[in-house]
Design a protein around this motif. Structure first.
Motif, PDB file in Angstrom:
ATOM      1  N   HIS A  96      78.238 255.297  34.212  1.00 24.57           N
ATOM      2  CA  HIS A  96      78.314 253.942  33.693  1.00 24.57           C
ATOM      3  C   HIS A  96      79.496 253.833  32.732  1.00 24.57           C
ATOM      4  O   HIS A  96      80.245 254.780  32.517  1.00 24.57           O
ATOM      5  N   ARG A  97      79.673 252.651  32.163  1.00 26.67           N
ATOM      6  CA  ARG A  97      80.915 252.342  31.471  1.00 26.67           C
ATOM      7  C   ARG A  97      81.242 253.315  30.343  1.00 26.67           C
ATOM      8  O   ARG A  97      82.406 253.692  30.159  1.00 26.67           O
ATOM      9  N   CYS A  98      80.255 253.729  29.595  1.00 30.59           N
ATOM     10  CA  CYS A  98      80.537 254.637  28.474  1.00 30.59           C
ATOM     11  C   CYS A  98      81.169 255.936  28.961  1.00 30.59           C
ATOM     12  O   CYS A  98      82.142 256.425  28.385  1.00 30.59           O
ATOM     13  N   ALA A  99      80.613 256.491  30.059  1.00 23.83           N
ATOM     14  CA  ALA A  99      81.168 257.726  30.605  1.00 23.83           C
ATOM     15  C   ALA A  99      82.543 257.484  31.219  1.00 23.83           C
ATOM     16  O   ALA A  99      83.443 258.332  31.115  1.00 23.83           O
ATOM     17  N   ILE A 100      82.716 256.325  31.846  1.00 24.57           N
ATOM     18  CA  ILE A 100      84.003 256.009  32.460  1.00 24.57           C
ATOM     19  C   ILE A 100      85.089 255.872  31.397  1.00 24.57           C
ATOM     20  O   ILE A 100      86.218 256.347  31.577  1.00 24.57           O
ATOM     21  N   LEU A 101      84.759 255.247  30.281  1.00 24.26           N
ATOM     22  CA  LEU A 101      85.733 255.097  29.195  1.00 24.26           C
ATOM     23  C   LEU A 101      86.275 256.445  28.747  1.00 24.26           C
ATOM     24  O   LEU A 101      87.463 256.578  28.430  1.00 24.26           O
ATOM     25  N   GLN A 102      85.417 257.450  28.714  1.00 22.08           N
ATOM     26  CA  GLN A 102      85.831 258.777  28.263  1.00 22.08           C
ATOM     27  C   GLN A 102      86.768 259.455  29.262  1.00 22.08           C
ATOM     28  O   GLN A 102      87.444 260.428  28.903  1.00 22.08           O
ATOM     29  N   ARG A 103      86.823 258.940  30.479  1.00 20.54           N
ATOM     30  CA  ARG A 103      87.633 259.569  31.524  1.00 20.54           C
ATOM     31  C   ARG A 103      88.883 258.774  31.892  1.00 20.54           C
ATOM     32  O   ARG A 103      89.675 259.227  32.725  1.00 20.54           O
ATOM     33  N   LEU A 104      89.066 257.613  31.302  1.00 20.95           N
ATOM     34  CA  LEU A 104      90.178 256.754  31.707  1.00 20.95           C
ATOM     35  C   LEU A 104      91.531 257.383  31.419  1.00 20.95           C
ATOM     36  O   LEU A 104      92.502 257.146  32.153  1.00 20.95           O
ATOM     37  N   GLU A 105      91.622 258.179  30.374  1.00 24.49           N
ATOM     38  CA  GLU A 105      92.899 258.839  30.088  1.00 24.49           C
ATOM     39  C   GLU A 105      93.315 259.731  31.251  1.00 24.49           C
ATOM     40  O   GLU A 105      94.505 259.803  31.599  1.00 24.49           O
ATOM     41  N   ARG A 106      92.352 260.398  31.882  1.00 26.11           N
ATOM     42  CA  ARG A 106      92.662 261.237  33.053  1.00 26.11           C
ATOM     43  C   ARG A 106      93.087 260.386  34.241  1.00 26.11           C
ATOM     44  O   ARG A 106      93.989 260.769  34.998  1.00 26.11           O
ATOM     45  N   VAL A 107      92.448 259.240  34.411  1.00 33.63           N
ATOM     46  CA  VAL A 107      92.825 258.323  35.492  1.00 33.63           C
ATOM     47  C   VAL A 107      94.276 257.891  35.338  1.00 33.63           C
ATOM     48  O   VAL A 107      95.080 257.951  36.290  1.00 33.63           O
ATOM     49  N   LEU A 108      94.626 257.448  34.154  1.00 35.17           N
ATOM     50  CA  LEU A 108      95.987 256.965  33.895  1.00 35.17           C
ATOM     51  C   LEU A 108      97.012 258.085  33.999  1.00 35.17           C
ATOM     52  O   LEU A 108      98.124 257.879  34.499  1.00 35.17           O
ATOM     53  N   ALA A 109      96.632 259.279  33.558  1.00 35.60           N
ATOM     54  CA  ALA A 109      97.555 260.419  33.637  1.00 35.60           C
ATOM     55  C   ALA A 109      97.833 260.786  35.087  1.00 35.60           C
ATOM     56  O   ALA A 109      98.982 261.110  35.442  1.00 35.60           O
ATOM     57  N   PHE A 110      96.812 260.740  35.934  1.00 36.99           N
ATOM     58  CA  PHE A 110      97.016 261.058  37.350  1.00 36.99           C
ATOM     59  C   PHE A 110      97.985 260.056  37.978  1.00 36.99           C
ATOM     60  O   PHE A 110      98.917 260.439  38.699  1.00 36.99           O
TER      61      PHE A 110
END
Length: 249
Positions: A96-110
Motif C-alpha cells: 500500500h501507499r506507505c510501503a510504496i513511498l519508501q521505495r519510490l527513490e529506487r523507482v526513480l533511480a532505475f
C-alpha cells in the motif's frame, strides 16, 4: 496436472493450467503468428499456460498470462524449453501507499539509470535497454518490487487520479504517472520526476526514439514537449501494488 516445482520444461508438460518460472528473458507476442511484440518477460517472472494454438506442433505458440500483472500474450513453446522451470502460484504481496513511498527513490533511480544507457524506442520493450513508454514505467516500479499494469491505458485506470494542467504541477509528486493521448484513450505515459518534469520513452514520429526528459510547461519550446503537452490527459498516483489478476481491456 501437478509438476514438482523446479521440473524443467518439456513438450509433454506444456499443458493449459501449468505454471512456469522463467530462467531467461523471453518475448511475448500479440498474436499466434507474426512478429508483433506484446511485451518482454525477464528472468524470474512466472507465467501460466492458457491454451495452445489450434495447429499444434513443436513450432506452435502458446497462449499464456504473466502472473505478476495478469498480462496475456503468445509465446513459442520451443522458447520455454531450457528456459523455464515448473513453478507454483505465489500469493500476491500487497503493498500500500506507505510501503510504496519508501521505495519510490529506487523507482526513480532505475528510470534515470535507464536513460543513461544507449537506447531506442521499442514497441513492447520492457527488458531494456530499449523500452516503450509503459514498459519503462512498469519495469522501473518492478525494480522496487512494486507491480503495476503493463499498458499505459491500464496504468491510468489503476492509479488514483491527480489533478494536473499545463504548467500546473503543484499536486504532483515524484513517482506519479502523467498520461497522454486522445480524449478517448490514453496512449502514452511518463514518470514524473518533480516540478512538472517527466521521463519517458517516445518513438520517432513525435519523440526522440528513446528515453528523454520533458516538462508540461507551456513555455517549453522543445517540439517533443509541445507535442505531448497538446495530448495531456491527466496524472495518477500508484496507491497499491497489482494483485496479479487480469484487467479488462
Amino acid at each position: 496436472m501437478h509438476l514438482a516445482s523446479g521440473t524443467p520444461a518439456a513438450p509433454e508438460w506444456l499443458k493449459p493450467g501449468t505454471i512456469w518460472r522463467l530462467t531467461a528473458p523471453l518475448n511475448l507476442y500479440s498474436q499466434p503468428t507474426g512478429a508483433g511484440l506484446a511485451t518482454q518477460a525477464w528472468e524470474g517472472r512466472q507465467l501460466q499456460i492458457l491454451a495452445p494454438t489450434a495447429a499444434g506442433g513443436p513450432g506452435q505458440r502458446l497462449r499464456v498470462r504473466l502472473l505478476e500483472d495478469g498480462y496475456p500474450g503468445w509465446i513459442g513453446s520451443s522458447a520455454l524449453l531450457g528456459h523455464a522451470l515448473a513453478g507454483q502460484r505465489q500469493p500476491g504481496r500487497g503493498l500500500h501507499r506507505c510501503a510504496i513511498l519508501q521505495r519510490l527513490e529506487r523507482v526513480l533511480a532505475f528510470a534515470s539509470s535507464a536513460q543513461l544507457q544507449p537506447n531506442r524506442y521499442l514497441w513492447g520493450g520492457s527488458l531494456g535497454p530499449d523500452y516503450d513508454c509503459s514498459g519503462l514505467v512498469q519495469r522501473a516500479y518492478a525494480s522496487a518490487g512494486i507491480w503495476i499494469p503493463r499498458d499505459a491505458y491500464l496504468q491510468e485506470r489503476f492509479c488514483q487520479p491527480v489533478g494536473v494542467q499545463p504548467g500546473q504541477s503543484q499536486l504532483l509528486m515524484p513517482g506519479d504517472l502523467i498520461f497522454f493521448g486522445s480524449p478517448q484513450r490514453c496512449s502514452h505515459v511518463g514518470l514524473h520526476l518533480g516540478g512538472g518534469a517527466y521521463l519517458h520513452s517516445s518513438g520517432q514520429a513525435h519523440g526522440r526514439n528513446g528515453i528523454g526528459i520533458d516538462t508540461i510547461s507551456p513555455h517549453n519550446p522543445h517540439p517533443v514537449a509541445r507535442h505531448y503537452l497538446g495530448e495531456l490527459r491527466g496524472a495518477g498516483r500508484v496507491m497499491h501494488s497489482h494483485g496479479g489478476g487480469p484487467m479488462a481491456a
